[in-house]
Design a protein around this motif. Structure first.
Motif, PDB file in Angstrom:
ATOM      1  N   LYS A   1       4.541  -9.338   4.821  1.00 38.66           N
ATOM      2  CA  LYS A   1       5.440  -8.666   5.305  1.00 38.66           C
ATOM      3  C   LYS A   1       5.587  -7.843   4.090  1.00 38.66           C
ATOM      4  O   LYS A   1       6.691  -6.441   4.490  1.00 38.66           O
ATOM      5  CB  LYS A   1       6.687  -9.345   5.524  1.00 38.66           C
ATOM      6  N   GLN A   2       5.745  -8.011   3.079  1.00 36.90           N
ATOM      7  CA  GLN A   2       6.679  -6.957   1.805  1.00 36.90           C
ATOM      8  C   GLN A   2       5.447  -5.877   1.470  1.00 36.90           C
ATOM      9  O   GLN A   2       6.128  -4.555   1.430  1.00 36.90           O
ATOM     10  CB  GLN A   2       6.340  -7.850   0.070  1.00 36.90           C
TER      11      GLN A   2
ATOM     12  N   GLU B   1       6.212  -3.498   4.428  1.00 37.80           N
ATOM     13  CA  GLU B   1       7.813  -2.497   3.853  1.00 37.80           C
ATOM     14  C   GLU B   1       7.364  -1.950   2.611  1.00 37.80           C
ATOM     15  O   GLU B   1       7.846  -0.740   3.002  1.00 37.80           O
ATOM     16  CB  GLU B   1       8.863  -3.723   3.507  1.00 37.80           C
ATOM     17  N   LYS B   2       5.892  -2.247   2.793  1.00 42.44           N
ATOM     18  CA  LYS B   2       5.864  -1.042   1.405  1.00 42.44           C
ATOM     19  C   LYS B   2       4.844   0.352   2.000  1.00 42.44           C
ATOM     20  O   LYS B   2       5.312   1.105   1.094  1.00 42.44           O
ATOM     21  CB  LYS B   2       5.442  -2.154  -0.160  1.00 42.44           C
TER      22      LYS B   2
ATOM     23  N   GLY C   1       4.351  -6.531  10.368  1.00 40.29           N
ATOM     24  CA  GLY C   1       4.824  -5.223  10.431  1.00 40.29           C
ATOM     25  C   GLY C   1       4.516  -4.085  10.447  1.00 40.29           C
ATOM     26  O   GLY C   1       5.116  -2.653  10.180  1.00 40.29           O
TER      27      GLY C   1
END
Length: 362
Positions: free
Chosen positions: A193-194, A197-198, A227
């Motif tokens: 997820k990170q 998001e990046k 995501g």
């Protein structure tokens, strides 16, 4: 009276004719597959398969033959045709022309499946794996030795190693499309997820088949959006030319479902194998005495115990839902024990009725 040698010679001649006809059937199948691709039709046609089997059954009955045997033979031929057509379509419609791919863990069994799959699509495939022969061209012992210029990176390492790899990729903002094939997602769910998001191109899949699979018809692949919708679509497109059944699922629901689909089935077969191993009875003797149920169970248990025990441990240990599922299995075994010990036929029958009701199509 015709002697045995003459009859066997005639039988061999018939066998050779059958093989020649199968070869002819395969050639026709390739041509049919080519027409399907040109006309945009799917590889698998269930209605046509039904017609083929019905025609074969009818003809077998006219010849006073056992229809079941003929149906088994025809299903093998259909499977062979599908495999031929699927491979041709993957090659013809491949997404990899002029593109490169890195398979991390490509020397492993499932990793090697993806190496061959990506190659079949026209990708220039490189492998990063400490167990691979680093002297081989396009092979690295560590993925960090590779350049950051791959169009696609497949993370096919063991679960705990995959978690570390994805964290390292997040730290350096690795480019290109990245997806893992892990049996569980909890070890790196937040990392995925990170990454999204990046702004990294990342997705997650779970192929629900083993490394010996040569035809994806009837096989399932779970696709999970972390995501990045566009990244997921790109990964799905890699399998567009196959006959695999594609299932979309959230990361959060995946591990709970897998605690039953893999966790429960693995635990059951490991326990089954352990009981047999501790029984002192010889395997060959039990195999000779086996009923249909026992024989089928032996086959499944053997496939489980032949696989990687470290992977199976990870699937249990790293899934927070596993203990609940194993506890439910233990409770069910205890209830069976109590019914038998106390002579409680009613509850025993009720348990089997509950199972029958669950598996009923109604």
């Amino acid at each position: 009276m015709t002697d045995l040698k003459t009859l066997r010679k005639q039988l061999t001649e018939v066998d050779m004719k059958i093989i020649d006809l199968i070869h002819q059937r395969q050639s026709l199948s390739k041509k049919i597959g080519s027409i399907k691709r040109k006309e945009g039709k799917p590889t698998r046609d269930f209605l046509r398969e039904k017609q083929v089997l019905e025609l074969a059954t009818s003809h077998a009955e006219k010849l006073n033959m056992e229809p079941g045997v003929i149906v088994d033979v025809m299903q093998l031929l259909i499977r062979s045709s599908l495999k031929t057509q699927e491979k041709a379509r993957v090659k013809a419609e491949g997404q990899g022309s002029g593109r490169s791919a890195l398979v991390i863990g490509g020397a492993g069994r499932m990793g090697n499946w993806f190496v061959e799959f990506m190659k079949s699509q026209g990708f220039d495939v490189h492998v990063a794996d400490p167990n691979a022969n680093s002297e081989t061209e396009n092979t690295f012992s560590n993925w960090q030795e590779t350049n950051d210029n791959y169009d696609v990176t497949v993370v096919a390492a063991p679960l705990r190693e995959s978690a570390a790899i994805l964290s390292q990729m997040l730290a350096i903002t690795r480019t290109g499309l990245i997806f893992d094939i892990g049996s569980l997602k909890a070890p790196f769910k937040e990392t995925l997820k990170q990454m999204a998001e990046k702004g990294m191109q990342v997705a997650s899949i779970h192929p629900m088949f083993g490394p010996n699979t040569d035809l994806l018809s009837g096989k399932h692949i779970i696709f999970m959006d972390v995501g990045s919708d566009q990244s997921l679509e790109k990964v799905q497109k890699l399998f567009e030319s196959t006959t695999a059944q594609k299932i979309k699922m959230s990361l959060d629901n995946h591990d709970f479902a897998i605690s039953y689909v893999l966790g429960l089935s693995h635990a059951l077969n490991i326990a089954f194998s352990k009981v047999l191993s501790a029984s002192g009875e010889k395997k060959d003797l039990l195999s000779q005495l086996s009923s249909t149920t026992f024989k089928d169970q032996l086959g499944v248990a053997k496939r489980v115990t032949d696989d990687n025990p470290h992977l199976y441990y990870e699937i249990q240990h790293l899934n927070k839902y596993s203990l609940k599922t194993i506890a439910e299995l233990g409770q069910a075994v205890q209830e069976i024990f109590d019914c038998v010990d106390k002579g409680n036929e009613g509850d025993f029958v009720e348990m089997m009725k509950q199972g029958k009701s669950y598996f009923s199509d109604e």
